[in-house]
Every structure is written in C-alpha cells, then in structure tokens.
Design a protein around this motif. Structure first.
Motif, PDB file in Angstrom:
ATOM      1  N   LEU A  72       0.827  -1.210   0.000  1.00  0.00           N
ATOM      2  CA  LEU A  72       0.000   0.000   0.000  1.00  0.00           C
ATOM      3  C   LEU A  72       0.859   1.257   0.000  1.00  0.00           C
ATOM      4  O   LEU A  72       0.590   2.201  -0.756  1.00  0.00           O
ATOM      5  N   LYS A  73       1.907   1.276   0.819  1.00  0.00           N
ATOM      6  CA  LYS A  73       2.778   2.454   0.870  1.00  0.00           C
ATOM      7  C   LYS A  73       3.372   2.756  -0.504  1.00  0.00           C
ATOM      8  O   LYS A  73       3.442   3.907  -0.923  1.00  0.00           O
ATOM      9  N   ILE A  74       3.809   1.708  -1.204  1.00  0.00           N
ATOM     10  CA  ILE A  74       4.440   1.901  -2.516  1.00  0.00           C
ATOM     11  C   ILE A  74       3.411   2.403  -3.523  1.00  0.00           C
ATOM     12  O   ILE A  74       3.677   3.337  -4.291  1.00  0.00           O
ATOM     13  N   LYS A  75       2.236   1.806  -3.513  1.00  0.00           N
ATOM     14  CA  LYS A  75       1.178   2.278  -4.417  1.00  0.00           C
ATOM     15  C   LYS A  75       0.825   3.736  -4.133  1.00  0.00           C
ATOM     16  O   LYS A  75       0.622   4.533  -5.052  1.00  0.00           O
ATOM     17  N   GLU A  76       0.734   4.079  -2.857  1.00  0.00           N
ATOM     18  CA  GLU A  76       0.332   5.435  -2.482  1.00  0.00           C
ATOM     19  C   GLU A  76       1.280   6.488  -3.026  1.00  0.00           C
ATOM     20  O   GLU A  76       0.839   7.521  -3.548  1.00  0.00           O
ATOM     21  N   VAL A  77       2.575   6.269  -2.901  1.00  0.00           N
ATOM     22  CA  VAL A  77       3.519   7.364  -3.174  1.00  0.00           C
ATOM     23  C   VAL A  77       4.291   7.215  -4.477  1.00  0.00           C
ATOM     24  O   VAL A  77       4.874   8.194  -4.955  1.00  0.00           O
ATOM     25  N   VAL A  78       4.308   6.016  -5.072  1.00  0.00           N
ATOM     26  CA  VAL A  78       5.073   5.806  -6.313  1.00  0.00           C
ATOM     27  C   VAL A  78       4.155   5.637  -7.518  1.00  0.00           C
ATOM     28  O   VAL A  78       4.573   5.845  -8.655  1.00  0.00           O
ATOM     29  N   TYR A  79       2.895   5.258  -7.275  1.00  0.00           N
ATOM     30  CA  TYR A  79       1.908   5.028  -8.342  1.00  0.00           C
ATOM     31  C   TYR A  79       2.295   3.849  -9.226  1.00  0.00           C
ATOM     32  O   TYR A  79       2.091   3.871 -10.443  1.00  0.00           O
ATOM     33  N   ARG A  80       2.860   2.811  -8.608  1.00  0.00           N
ATOM     34  CA  ARG A  80       3.173   1.572  -9.309  1.00  0.00           C
ATOM     35  C   ARG A  80       2.341   0.442  -8.708  1.00  0.00           C
ATOM     36  O   ARG A  80       1.989   0.475  -7.519  1.00  0.00           O
ATOM     37  N   HIS A  81       2.073  -0.584  -9.510  1.00  0.00           N
ATOM     38  CA  HIS A  81       1.273  -1.692  -9.015  1.00  0.00           C
ATOM     39  C   HIS A  81       2.129  -2.663  -8.213  1.00  0.00           C
ATOM     40  O   HIS A  81       2.903  -3.438  -8.766  1.00  0.00           O
ATOM     41  N   PHE A  82       2.018  -2.582  -6.913  1.00  0.00           N
ATOM     42  CA  PHE A  82       2.613  -3.540  -5.989  1.00  0.00           C
ATOM     43  C   PHE A  82       1.456  -4.165  -5.217  1.00  0.00           C
ATOM     44  O   PHE A  82       0.688  -3.449  -4.579  1.00  0.00           O
ATOM     45  N   GLU A  83       1.349  -5.469  -5.273  1.00  0.00           N
ATOM     46  CA  GLU A  83       0.208  -6.140  -4.641  1.00  0.00           C
ATOM     47  C   GLU A  83       0.674  -6.988  -3.465  1.00  0.00           C
ATOM     48  O   GLU A  83       1.547  -7.842  -3.605  1.00  0.00           O
ATOM     49  N   GLY A  84       0.103  -6.732  -2.303  1.00  0.00           N
ATOM     50  CA  GLY A  84       0.384  -7.535  -1.130  1.00  0.00           C
ATOM     51  C   GLY A  84      -0.478  -8.783  -1.106  1.00  0.00           C
ATOM     52  O   GLY A  84      -1.644  -8.753  -1.488  1.00  0.00           O
ATOM     53  N   MET A  85       0.091  -9.882  -0.635  1.00  0.00           N
ATOM     54  CA  MET A  85      -0.641 -11.155  -0.670  1.00  0.00           C
ATOM     55  C   MET A  85      -0.067 -12.123   0.358  1.00  0.00           C
ATOM     56  O   MET A  85       1.120 -12.043   0.710  1.00  0.00           O
ATOM     57  N   TYR A  86      -0.905 -13.023   0.819  1.00  0.00           N
ATOM     58  CA  TYR A  86      -0.449 -14.112   1.672  1.00  0.00           C
ATOM     59  C   TYR A  86       0.409 -15.036   0.820  1.00  0.00           C
ATOM     60  O   TYR A  86      -0.012 -15.474  -0.261  1.00  0.00           O
ATOM     61  N   SER A  87       1.601 -15.360   1.269  1.00  0.00           N
ATOM     62  CA  SER A  87       2.566 -16.045   0.396  1.00  0.00           C
ATOM     63  C   SER A  87       2.079 -17.416  -0.054  1.00  0.00           C
ATOM     64  O   SER A  87       2.389 -17.858  -1.173  1.00  0.00           O
ATOM     65  N   SER A  88       1.307 -18.115   0.774  1.00  0.00           N
ATOM     66  CA  SER A  88       0.797 -19.436   0.379  1.00  0.00           C
ATOM     67  C   SER A  88      -0.186 -19.356  -0.776  1.00  0.00           C
ATOM     68  O   SER A  88      -0.399 -20.339  -1.488  1.00  0.00           O
ATOM     69  N   GLU A  89      -0.814 -18.178  -0.931  1.00  0.00           N
ATOM     70  CA  GLU A  89      -1.828 -18.006  -1.972  1.00  0.00           C
ATOM     71  C   GLU A  89      -1.233 -17.664  -3.333  1.00  0.00           C
ATOM     72  O   GLU A  89      -1.938 -17.722  -4.348  1.00  0.00           O
ATOM     73  N   PHE A  90       0.038 -17.296  -3.366  1.00  0.00           N
ATOM     74  CA  PHE A  90       0.637 -16.827  -4.608  1.00  0.00           C
ATOM     75  C   PHE A  90       0.600 -17.892  -5.695  1.00  0.00           C
ATOM     76  O   PHE A  90       0.429 -17.586  -6.877  1.00  0.00           O
ATOM     77  N   LYS A  91       0.755 -19.142  -5.296  1.00  0.00           N
ATOM     78  CA  LYS A  91       0.775 -20.229  -6.290  1.00  0.00           C
ATOM     79  C   LYS A  91      -0.611 -20.520  -6.861  1.00  0.00           C
ATOM     80  O   LYS A  91      -0.728 -21.222  -7.862  1.00  0.00           O
ATOM     81  N   HIS A  92      -1.640 -19.961  -6.257  1.00  0.00           N
ATOM     82  CA  HIS A  92      -3.006 -20.212  -6.719  1.00  0.00           C
ATOM     83  C   HIS A  92      -3.443 -19.141  -7.714  1.00  0.00           C
ATOM     84  O   HIS A  92      -4.518 -18.540  -7.572  1.00  0.00           O
ATOM     85  N   GLY A  93      -2.636 -18.861  -8.685  1.00  0.00           N
ATOM     86  CA  GLY A  93      -3.008 -17.931  -9.749  1.00  0.00           C
ATOM     87  C   GLY A  93      -1.952 -16.905 -10.089  1.00  0.00           C
ATOM     88  O   GLY A  93      -1.425 -16.878 -11.209  1.00  0.00           O
ATOM     89  N   PRO A  94      -1.593 -16.012  -9.140  1.00  0.00           N
ATOM     90  CA  PRO A  94      -0.643 -14.944  -9.472  1.00  0.00           C
ATOM     91  C   PRO A  94       0.740 -15.420  -9.882  1.00  0.00           C
ATOM     92  O   PRO A  94       1.491 -14.672 -10.500  1.00  0.00           O
ATOM     93  N   LEU A  95       1.097 -16.656  -9.551  1.00  0.00           N
ATOM     94  CA  LEU A  95       2.397 -17.185  -9.959  1.00  0.00           C
ATOM     95  C   LEU A  95       2.572 -17.125 -11.480  1.00  0.00           C
ATOM     96  O   LEU A  95       3.701 -17.076 -11.985  1.00  0.00           O
TER      97      LEU A  95
END
Length: 598
Positions: free
Chosen positions: A476-499
């Motif tokens: 959220l901090k990076i999105k707020e001030v840099v205007y780049r897409h950084f998405e926070g996620m539970y690490s176990s969930e990353f393999k269920h699609g975003p990988l």
C-alpha cells in the motif's frame, strides 16, 4: 475530504491573508485540487479569491497574503461534486454576496437542492455541493432573519455528512457546523477559529474545543456558543489544552514529512509504551475484551492492516478469536449478527474516517464500542466507551507511518496483557531501541536497492503468518507514493493464480523472519525456479539469504516483534522510490489524509 479553516479577530488585520495562507499550508494534505480565501473587512466589504492548484501556486497568482480584514475563511478542495475548476473552488458567496461559506464533506442531495434553489430564483455560480450549503442557509435566513434558525432549518434539508464555516458580511460573527465530518474550535487570545484539523490551529492556540456531530457554533473574537442543530439547545463545553508541540507540525530539517515521521517512530513508540504502563482505563478495556462473545477489529487502509495483525496477536497470545474487517465491508458482512455481548474495536488515525463512522452509525448502541485513535476529541473517540490514544502527535504526510506502528503496538499490548504472559510485555519494552537500529541498518540497504534496480514497474509483496499484514501495508505504501502496481498477498496463496505473472527477472518481495524459514523458502523457490527475482526482507538467516537474489536485513528479534521491524524497510523503500521517481510522498495524487466521504 477537503479542509476548511475560519478565524475572526476583534480588529482589522493587515496580516489576515498571511494567517489564512499559513493555515491552508498546514491543511494541504486534505485537498489540493483548488484553494480559495474569502475575507471581510470592518468597512463591510468582502474579497473572495480562488482558483485551481495547490496553495503556493494559487497564492503566487492571486496574492492571498496581501488580503486584509478582521475575519476570513480558507478552503482546500479534494474534488467530489464538480470538476476541479475556478468556479467550483471554495469558498462560495450566496446570491447577493452577503454570505461567504465553505465546507468539507458531501451533500448527497445536491442535484435535488440545485433544482429547488434554481426554481426559487437563487443565483448558482458553480456545480459544487459546498455552494449548496451556503444557499440552504441563505434560503432560511431570508425567511427568518435569524442565523440560528437558518442553520437549524438548513440542517433539515441538507442530506449527507459535512462540516462548514460560514459568515455574514455585515456582522461580527462566524458560524461553523459539524455533522459527520471533522471540525475543531480553537480559542486564542483575541481570536476564535474553526478548522477541519488540528495542524492549522495548534500553532495559533492549544485551547481546543472538541465538537460533536449534530452541533453548530456561533463565535466572535472572544466567545463561542455551541448549540444542538436539531433543537437549538445551548451546550456548555470548556476548551481542553492540547499537549502537542508546534514543532510536531514542522519538518525539522527533513526534506519531507514522510521521512521525518518514519524517523520519529522510535520516540513515538516509546511515548506510547510509557503511557500504556500507567493508563488507568487499560485494565477495564482488557476486562471488556475478555468477557466478549465476539471481538471485531475494524479499520480502513493502514488501520485495517494493523487490525489484521491484531487478530493474529489475539490468537497467538491470548487464544482469543477476533474478526478483523475493512470498515467499508463490515456493515454488509457482519452488522446484522452483532449483539450486546460483542465488542467492536475501531482503529483510526484521524477518528473521522467516514467508513469507520458508518460502522458506528449502523450499530447504534447494539454492542460495546472501544477505539484506538490518534486524534483527541475526534468523533470516533468521543462515541467510544473507552479509547486508547496512539500518542503519535500530528501525522501530516498522507501515508500513515508512525500511526501504523503505534496501532500495531496497542493491539500487541492488549493481546499480551490478555495472555498473562509477562514475557511479551518485557520484550516489547525493547521495541523503540530495535526500531532505531532498524532505521540505521535498513536505510543504506534500501537506498542501494532502489538505485540499482530499474524493473520495479510491477511486483508482489508476500508475507506468511503475522508478516501478511506487513506485506499488505508495504504494498500500500508503494502504491500510495510511487503510483506503481505492488500487490500484497499471503505467500501461500501466490501459487493459486498470481504465480503466472512470474517471468525472467520479475521482482517478488518476501517479508519474513527466520522462524518461518521452512515455509518461506518453499514459497521463494516457487518464484526463483521460474527465473523470478526474489528479494527478502528478513532478520539474519543464512538459509533465507542463500535462496534469494537480494536481502535487506533488519536486526535479530523474537518472531513476535518482527512485524514492527520489517515494516521499516518497506516504508523507506516506498519513500526513496518516490523520490527517485520525482514524486512528492507527502501529497500523493488523488488521496487525502482523512477520508470523510463514502
């Protein structure tokens, strides 16, 4: 959103424009689409200047600081009704330019009232809902020739949550209304002022009168009367002395407030921990939580992320289930199931967040309401049975930093006290020192990372267990001030699609602690075996470091203090990345410090 400030003196002031401009600069985080100032002189003349842009730009163009008078209003706008334009900038006149007023908030029946006022022959000069407030009061003043009745009657037809400051050109009074949006009264030597937020008042006076929703105030240079907007009944309330230093609102040598407030965190955490040691209400607060059937921890943005960590602490320390929820989602998901045996903890930096106040309004006494709030006298604080203050002083930069860390600290402390395990309390006494070490250890590493990498246009920030809220907050901090897409996620969930996003050199951040090595190394390898670029934020762990391309270290600590320390590198990364990109981290586009609209 928006910010409004009004002040009245006994006599004409050559420096009134300078005073109003300075107040506007202290409220700039509340809106920067447009700014305007209206003043009234003792001769009965008025001067209204406004335009699109930030304070310094418009001041240079319109010479705000040269304006003179004995009373005046300044407003900074964050656009909701009507595009950012000169005509939609506030303050606004009434039809005959006998009143000047400005507001903060949303009038949701603006379209209907605009049609009504047009049919009645009002002269409307904008598309802005702030003008509707002025004309609503004018409508009833023309009927009753009494401002008290005009304000009370206008309150009946204005729908929505707002605060406003308004004055008549031909008298020596000023009026302000609080209904769902933040507003404070300041009482000084030879003046009284009203403002959306404390930073514009504190340099002038520390004698603050907190106002409640549904109240309006008539004031002159030396007195004030608070009334109920529905009944007109007078309300007695004395000023409180706000123990906030004016230095808290200055940068003290830092280039931006965000970096100053990041570096204030060891001190503000220390202040909070000292307060918690002697807070007489804390035992009562904890007893209420221990008796609760269900505990709901509710916040928005960074406060929601702190709430998630709070639920983790409650489970791990106190073996108590709690539900953390975004304020905007709570009513739809949980409100109908809440009963008198349940407890609601509202977490808010400002205590005026509209989504949080909506939760309060929806429950209306159905359960016990506790709060964790930074701003003394705010709506959430005053409507809670008990409140734990964050002890952060003013936080001016739009991105939350020190308030987030102190929200974590309060929730940790509550859970630790509920656990009856003194070790958790003993360990958190070391937190200020550990935060100080983290700042000095992490910043050189972060600067090197930002300067050496150019592929940060899109990324994920992953965390496991208690590091999940930290990952969300960092993204959220990076999105707020840099205007780049950084998405926070539970690490176990990353393999269920975003990988599927991972390709050669695709950056993925892992926020972790050595206690999580077995799980997090598996998640790291899911990225690196697909040629992704893994970056770890961790304590000293050879196994984690050997599995990533880059590691930013924070000091070694017990796992339960790791979310505090791991937050610091992400705050610094967001700040230095914004500076590299030429962005102002204090004033992110489209955002406001206090979100007072739906």
């Amino acid at each position: 959103m928006c910010g409004v400030f009004g002040i009245i003196f006994e006599e004409e002031r050559e420096d009134l424009g300078k005073i109003l401009t300075a107040a506007a600069k202290r409220l700039v985080y509340r809106g920067y689409d447009s700014v305007g100032i209206g003043v009234v002189s003792e001769s009965g003349s008025s001067d209204l200047r406004k335009d699109v842009g930030i304070v310094d730009e418009v001041n240079q163009k319109l010479n705000f600081e040269q304006m003179k008078g004995f009373k005046g209003i300044v407003q900074l706008r964050w656009a909701t009704f009507g595009t950012p334009s000169q005509k939609n900038a506030q303050p606004h006149y009434d039809c005959d330019k006998n009143m000047i007023g400005a507001h903060n908030g949303n009038i949701i029946n603006t379209v209907q009232l605009r049609k009504l006022f047009t049919e009645e022959g009002h002269t409307l000069r904008s598309e802005n809902d702030g003008e509707i407030v002025v004309h609503a009061i004018e409508k009833f003043y023309d009927i009753h020739h009494n401002m008290d009745l005009a304000i009370q009657k206008a309150g009946e037809i204005l729908k929505g949550d707002f605060a406003c400051v308004i004055t008549c050109v031909d008298d020596r009074k000023m009026y302000c209304i609080k209904r769902g949006s933040s507003l404070y009264l300041g009482v000084g030597k030879g003046f009284v002022c009203a403002s959306s937020d404390l930073p514009s008042i504190i340099p002038l006076t520390r004698r603050i009168v907190p106002l409640r929703d549904g109240e309006y105030v008539e004031f002159d240079h030396c007195s004030y009367r608070i009334r109920d907007i529905k009944t007109g009944d007078e309300i007695q309330r004395e000023p409180q002395i706000m123990d906030i230093s004016s230095e808290a609102a200055s940068k003290l040598g830092f280039d931006y407030y965000m970096l100053k407030e990041i570096y204030e965190q060891p001190r503000t955490t220390s202040t909070l921990l000292e307060f918690l040691r002697f807070d007489m209400d804390l035992t009562r607060y904890i007893n209420i939580l221990n008796r609760a059937r269900n505990i709901f921890i509710v916040g928005s943005g960074s406060s929601y992320h702190a709430s998630l960590a709070g639920s983790y602490f409650f489970n791990k320390f106190a073996k108590k289930v709690s539900v953390s929820c975004e304020a905007g989602r709570f009513v739809e998901n949980y409100a109908n199931a809440v009963g008198e045996e349940d407890v609601l903890i509202l977490v808010s930096q400002s205590g005026e967040t509209k989504d949080v106040i909506n939760v309060l309004n929806s429950l209306d006494g159905k359960c016990t309401v506790l709060s964790i709030v930074n701003v003394t006298g705010s709506t959430v604080m005053m409507r809670s049975l008990l409140n734990v203050p964050l002890c952060c002083e003013l936080e001016i930069s739009v991105p939350a930093t020190k308030t987030f860390i102190n929200e974590l600290t309060v929730l940790y402390y509550l859970a630790a006290k509920m656990s009856f395990d003194d070790n958790y309390i003993k360990q958190i006494k070391n937190l200020p020192e550990l935060l100080e070490k983290t700042l000095h250890q992490a910043e050189p590493q972060i600067k090197e990372l930002v300067e050496s990498q150019t592929n940060f246009s899109d990324s994920y920030v992953l965390g496991y267990g208690v590091m999940h809220p930290v990952a969300l907050e960092g993204a959220l901090k990076i999105k707020e001030v840099v205007y780049r897409h950084f998405e926070g996620m539970y690490s176990s969930e990353f393999k269920h699609g975003p990988l599927s996003m991972v390709e050669e050199n695709y950056p993925v951040f892992f926020v972790t602690h050595s206690s999580q090595t077995n799980m997090i190394v598996s998640h790291i390898n899911e990225v690196t075996c697909r040629n992704g670029y893994a970056i770890a934020i961790s304590d000293d762990s050879e196994e984690i470091a050997s599995n990533v391309m880059k590691v930013v270290h924070y000091p070694n600590c017990p796992w339960y203090l790791s979310p505090f320390l791991a937050t610091i590198p992400l705050q610094l990364f967001a700040y230095h990345f914004a500076i590299r990109e030429g962005k102002n981290p204090d004033l992110p586009r489209n955002l406001s410090k206090t979100v007072t609209v739906d």
